[in-house]
Write an enzyme that holds these catalytic residues in place. Structure first.
Site, mmCIF file in Angstrom:
data_model
loop_
_atom_site.group_PDB
_atom_site.id
_atom_site.type_symbol
_atom_site.label_atom_id
_atom_site.label_comp_id
_atom_site.label_asym_id
_atom_site.label_seq_id
_atom_site.Cartn_x
_atom_site.Cartn_y
_atom_site.Cartn_z
ATOM 1 N N LYS A 244 -42.338 -46.542 9.236
ATOM 2 C CA LYS A 244 -42.991 -47.074 10.439
ATOM 3 C C LYS A 244 -42.518 -46.379 11.713
ATOM 4 C CE LYS A 244 -44.316 -51.545 8.560
ATOM 5 N NZ LYS A 244 -44.213 -51.087 7.168
ATOM 6 N N GLU B 153 -39.560 -53.701 18.311
ATOM 7 C CA GLU B 153 -40.840 -53.675 18.996
ATOM 8 C C GLU B 153 -40.946 -54.903 19.891
ATOM 9 O OE1 GLU B 153 -44.102 -51.469 16.071
ATOM 10 O OE2 GLU B 153 -44.142 -53.641 16.328
ATOM 11 N N ARG C 253 -53.273 -47.319 1.151
ATOM 12 C CA ARG C 253 -53.741 -47.824 -0.148
ATOM 13 C C ARG C 253 -54.922 -48.757 0.078
ATOM 14 N NH1 ARG C 253 -52.065 -52.971 0.579
ATOM 15 N NH2 ARG C 253 -50.053 -53.344 1.583
#
Length: 504
Positions: free
Chosen positions: A116, A200, A292
């Site tokens: 990430k 974050e 995916r």
């Protein structure tokens, strides 16, 4: 051409992939653990091979064993489904080494977007908005505290290799940093083998909006519109819908363009998802990319009339996308509920066991993606999700009405499920009005759990047992009657089941 595909997964997603293979005239190969000898995917496939013991590490995560089965049985391609090895770059690389097509993106793309922190950097370079935060691994609690103060509380502490809510902690103030840091790193290491964490800014009252994207090997990328995934419990999605009641056409077009830009930035091939957080003022931020197929992909299929698994297979086979962005038009509305074997009255504890009775709903606009059947024993080793209930209708209002009906028709005995809980989710005013965000479950948790406990599934189970006893007694009386046309008197009143009242 791809003529034979091994599905490196289990459960409903394995069956779902096999169904598309069957329609395309492609042979399917199942792999299964010792615990899944009688699983539906094992029985459905053209061929099936045992790859190890019940534990995932000894079977569905055993890369070399899966590759061995594929080679021994002349498999052309491997579809990883979702979960297990679906985002494992080493697995994709091993497939390539053995000249087996991996139905998914390149290993390099997985590595770039699976991490990430790396993904955030890529998105910034591509001009995609990201949530304010850090672009490096936190080295210490002291550094975490300092950066939290700089960014401003509340803060989300996240595992760089995380997913499914694991390795994620919300920090409201400085006193919570140390515990969150320690717990997140520990959970990340045990779940993903990597304890890298980052920070974050916590987006308050956000919507979780994701865009389905599709890319080929020739540089073509399109988006397939959005899904609203804000009904979440502990960062796990429960109910999804498409289109999002929160979006408008201008925002949809702009976010769609950014999703395509994100995919092109990493040369994406196949089906993937760009996830965003959108605040109440329609400001949006890149959250992560899932390289995916998603659990909730059926609602996109329903509103677009596209089989995403078939598209994955065609792309993996080297074909160009046969769809242009101008071809993508949403029609009607779709909702998906995840059906799980769990006891909602005991903090959603998994509820493995033998399914005694199963009645799946049907009718216009109803789809059930499941892998269970009567007499099947749900093993204790895997995720408790046993199926997905999907409805489509011409409007959101009609889709909600249809979902109410099918949740009422869905009956499973022998195990505990979350079906009753889902009924209350769908009936909650915030949901029916489309006025909800990721705070929906916490806001309505007391009402939802109160509804479940005050209307236990036990009453329904007893009623079904009474119905079956009545049927058996009627059957016995019918066979003993000399007159074949004679009809027995119903014993419903004997069992006290009259006008919805049960007395025993």
């Amino acid at each position: 051409m791809i003529r034979k595909i091994l599905i490196a997964n289990r459960g409903e997603i394995a069956v779902r992939v096999m169904r598309s293979c069957y329609e395309m005239g492609i042979k399917s190969v199942a792999v299964y653990s010792e615990a899944d000898r009688t699983a539906r995917h094992t029985l459905y496939a053209d061929e099936a091979y045992c790859i190890g013991l019940a534990a995932s590490k000894d079977s569905y995560l055993n890369i070399e064993k899966i590759i061995q089965v594929a080679k021994e049985n002349q498999v052309d391609a491997i579809h990883p489904g979702y979960g297990f090895l679906s985002e494992n770059a080493d697995f994709a690389r091993r497939c390539k080494e053995e000249n087996i097509i991996f139905i998914g993106p390149q290993a390099e793309t997985m590595e770039a977007m699976g991490d990430k922190i790396s993904a955030r950097i890529k998105m910034i370079e591509a001009g995609v908005p990201v949530v304010p935060g850090t672009q490096k691994n936190l080295k210490s609690i002291e550094e975490a505290i300092s950066l939290c103060k700089e960014i401003g509380f509340p803060i989300m502490l996240k595992a760089s290799m995380g997913g499914g809510g694991k390795g994620m902690r919300l920090i409201q103030n400085e006193s919570e940093v140390e515990e969150a840091y320690t717990m997140a790193k520990s959970e990340a290491l045990s779940s993903f083998g990597d304890d890298t964490v980052y920070l974050e800014k916590f987006v308050e009252e956000p919507h979780h909006i994701e865009f389905q994207i599709l890319g080929d090997k020739h540089g073509n990328v399109i988006h397939l519109c959005e899904r609203e995934c804000s009904v979440q419990r502990r960062n796990q999605k429960i109910v999804e819908e498409s289109p999002s009641p929160f979006m408008n056409d201008t925002l949809r077009e702009e976010m769609g363009q950014k999703a395509v830009a994100a995919a092109k930035a990493v040369n994406y091939e196949g089906a993937g998802t760009i996830e965003f957080l959108v605040d109440k003022n329609h400001n949006y931020y890149f959250l992560e990319m899932n390289t995916r197929l998603q659990v909730e992909h059926p609602i996109t299929e329903e509103v677009l009339g596209i089989d995403l698994v078939k598209e994955q297979i065609k792309v993996a086979d080297g074909q160009k996308l046969h769809l242009a962005q101008s071809d993508i038009k949403q029609r009607g509305h779709a909702i998906e509920c995840r059906i799980c074997a769990e006891d909602t009255e005991l903090n959603f504890r998994p509820s493995p066991g033998i399914i005694r009775q199963l009645t799946e709903p049907n009718g216009i606009g109803v789809r059930v993606d499941s892998y269970v059947y009567e007499g099947y024993e749900i093993p204790i080793y895997y995720d408790p999700m046993i199926g997905k209930l999907i409805v489509w209708a011409t409007t959101r209002k009609y889709a909600i009405e249809r979902m109410r009906r099918v949740l009422n028709e869905y009956k499973i005995t022998g195990i505990k499920t979350n079906i009753n809980y889902l009924r209350y989710v769908i009936d909650t005013s915030d949901f029916t009005k489309g006025k909800y965000n990721t705070g929906f479950i916490p806001k309505n948790s007391k009402r939802l759990l109160k509804g479940v406990t005050s209307h236990s599934e036990e009453e329904e189970n007893i009623a079904m047992i009474a119905t079956y006893i009545d049927y058996l007694m009627n059957l016995e009386e019918n066979t003993s009657q000399l007159d074949a046309d004679a009809r027995p008197i119903s014993r419903w009143r004997e069992f006290g089941l009259h006008k919805g009242v049960l007395r025993i």
